[in-house]
Design an enzyme around this catalytic site. Structure first.
Site, mmCIF file in Angstrom:
data_model
loop_
_atom_site.group_PDB
_atom_site.id
_atom_site.type_symbol
_atom_site.label_atom_id
_atom_site.label_comp_id
_atom_site.label_asym_id
_atom_site.label_seq_id
_atom_site.Cartn_x
_atom_site.Cartn_y
_atom_site.Cartn_z
ATOM 1 C CD GLU A 119 4.216 -3.383 -0.935
ATOM 2 O OE1 GLU A 119 5.226 -2.181 -0.731
ATOM 3 O OE2 GLU A 119 4.787 -3.500 0.345
ATOM 4 C CE LYS B 65 4.875 3.099 -0.195
ATOM 5 N NZ LYS B 65 6.009 1.475 0.156
ATOM 6 C CB CYS C 25 4.072 -0.927 2.031
ATOM 7 S SG CYS C 25 5.830 -1.636 3.532
#
Length: 510
Positions: A270, A333, A383
């Site tokens: 990330e 995300k 994440c």
């Protein structure tokens, strides 16, 4: 109830809170989870429901404060808030999460006089509360009890039917059965019930592992290289360190590219590219040239930006480019970190600022579709998204045959959090029966097959690379297709138990 006996209940509740935590990584004393609730049961025995509620609340605060202690580190070290304020925020979060344990404790006391609601109902109550916690407010399913059983490879395979909730149910059943046995209450029934459930789950898991490994052996291998740069978070966004970051990833990627067999895909963590890829006109060409030199497709994280409602909004994105540095797709995300990447209920909490200022005010993505590298669809989780099973299920249902979790666990330092985060990611592979490819900035990077077995890992705090052959194949599991039916059944059992215990009385434990 005398104050002396109530006083003795306090350390028992604290002990349960500690035992619930030590079963999880980093200590990973998984066997402690099977008896963790027994001190709490002893503490609330004979108390009023109100006293049981408060004793359970104490247990919950101890558990969540010790499991999530690393939050103060993030807030203090990177958020720039005073130590006392960081600890206060940790305690406030623990105080909220402890409510779930308090409710469980109150029902445990209420059901002491009803054997079957106690033995089979309490495991369902625990699962119900974990399930609610996964969605309430912004959702926080971190450290569910079942995750502690990752070392029991055969037992946890049942997750492809029940998700992690099925293993949580089994562990709480172990606690209720052992407690009832110690109380000499329906001892034979307790032993049989626990033995049948655990043996059944373990037998299923052993059989399922063989089936999945057999299917994997027939699949075409796909070689993947994971690169871990180990970039210090305090330097990550420093413009003076950007060139060093790119040089480090270039060196590690070139070393990985000459392995035999050569990787068909490289994965960086990330925000491994600490600039706006495609927007920054200086660093974007540099990265593209690096990719061309390696000649290998690359999946990497980088911030993005979009104009929405007349203003520029940030996105936390993953980009997939081929060996010629041509963009094949991007993913934004979807589930952002509250108070880190955005402030939930911002209109109500207008006075609350982000705790980690470097994170930015991000906009959530909406598309769960996998990124496609030729004929290989890759489901991306960025994440925090790795702890939400519904996101993995959504991208696998959309066609993904492998999951890629890119993360930056540098925020956590050398705490338990990276170990806890890694173990939760492993379960997504088991639930959906697809490989899990995980690239973390400072670690822990790993690649798991569809049974949750790692082919290798890069330890925390080390730079390096890992090259493994994964074998994606198509096997739609019960959990992938139908989701949390088991958890919903537990909700139904919990409600039925509450209604039943309200109108019926049974002989108390003797």
């Amino acid at each position: 109830m005398s104050s002396n006996k109530l006083f003795l209940s306090v350390p028992l509740s604290v002990l349960s809170g500690v035992l619930l935590t030590v079963g999880l990584p980093k200590l990973e004393l998984y066997y402690c989870s099977w008896v963790a609730l027994i001190p709490l049961f002893a503490a609330i025995r004979g108390k009023t429901v109100k006293q049981a509620l408060w004793l359970g609340y104490l247990c919950g605060i101890v558990h969540f404060a010790t499991m999530l202690y690393w939050i103060w580190y993030v807030i203090d070290y990177y958020g720039g808030l005073p130590f006392a304020v960081a600890v206060l925020i940790l305690l406030l979060l623990s105080a909220y999460l402890a409510v779930y344990v308090a409710v469980f404790s109150a029902l445990a006391r209420k059901w002491e006089s009803n054997f079957f609601p106690w033995l089979f109902g309490l495991p369902s109550v625990w699962v119900t509360l974990e399930f609610v916690r996964a969605y309430a407010v912004s959702g926080f399913p971190w450290g569910n009890l079942g995750y502690a059983q990752a070392p029991l490879a055969s037992l946890i395979q049942v997750a492809d039917i029940t998700g992690v909730y099925g293993v949580s149910w089994l562990v709480v059943l172990g606690n209720t059965a052992i407690a009832a046995f110690l109380y000499r209450f329906h001892m034979k029934t307790c032993v049989i019930a626990l033995a049948v459930c655990v043996a059944g789950a373990t037998a299923y898991g052993a059989w399922r592992v063989e089936v999945v490994k057999g299917l994997q052996s027939l699949a075409v291998p796909f070689t993947v290289g994971v690169v871990q740069g180990n970039i210090d978070q305090s330097k990550k966004w420093d413009p003076a360190f950007q060139q060093e970051t790119l040089r480090r990833y270039q060196r590690l990627s070139m070393e990985a590219s000459v392995r035999v067999p050569a990787p068909e895909l490289l994965v960086w963590p990330e925000t491994a590219a600490p600039f706006f890829y495609g927007i920054d006109d200086k660093l974007t060409p540099q990265l593209n040239e690096l990719i061309r030199q390696a000649g290998i497709p690359l999946l990497f994280g980088s911030p993005g930006a979009i104009r929405a409602e007349g203003e520029i909004r940030l996105l936390n994105k993953a980009y997939l480019v081929d060996g010629r540095a041509e963009l094949k797709g991007a993913y934004a995300k979807q589930h952002l970190v509250p108070f880190g990447e955005y402030v939930p209920y911002a209109r109500v909490l207008f006075f609350v600022h982000r705790l980690v200022h470097a994170a930015g005010d991000f906009m959530a993505g909406k598309d769960p579709d996998p990124l496609r590298l030729d004929e290989r669809p890759l489901g991306v989780l960025i994440c925090y998204e790795g702890i939400f099973p519904e996101l993995s299920r959504a991208t696998v249902r959309a066609g993904a045959t492998a999951l890629v979790n890119i993360t930056n666990d540098a925020w956590y330092g050398n705490t338990s959090a990276p170990y806890q985060h890694l173990e939760m990611a492993r379960w997504r592979a088991i639930e959906c029966r697809v490989p899990m490819i995980r690239a973390a900035n400072t670690g822990i990077s790993a690649i798991f097959d569809a049974t949750g077995t790692p082919c290798g890992l890069i330890p925390l705090g080390q730079e390096g690379y890992l090259v493994c052959s994964v074998r994606p194949f198509r096997l739609v599991t019960f959990y992938t297709r139908f989701g949390d039916i088991f958890a919903w059944l537990c909700v139904l059992v919990t409600l039925s138990g509450i209604i039943y215990s309200t109108f019926q009385r049974r002989v108390a434990f003797k």
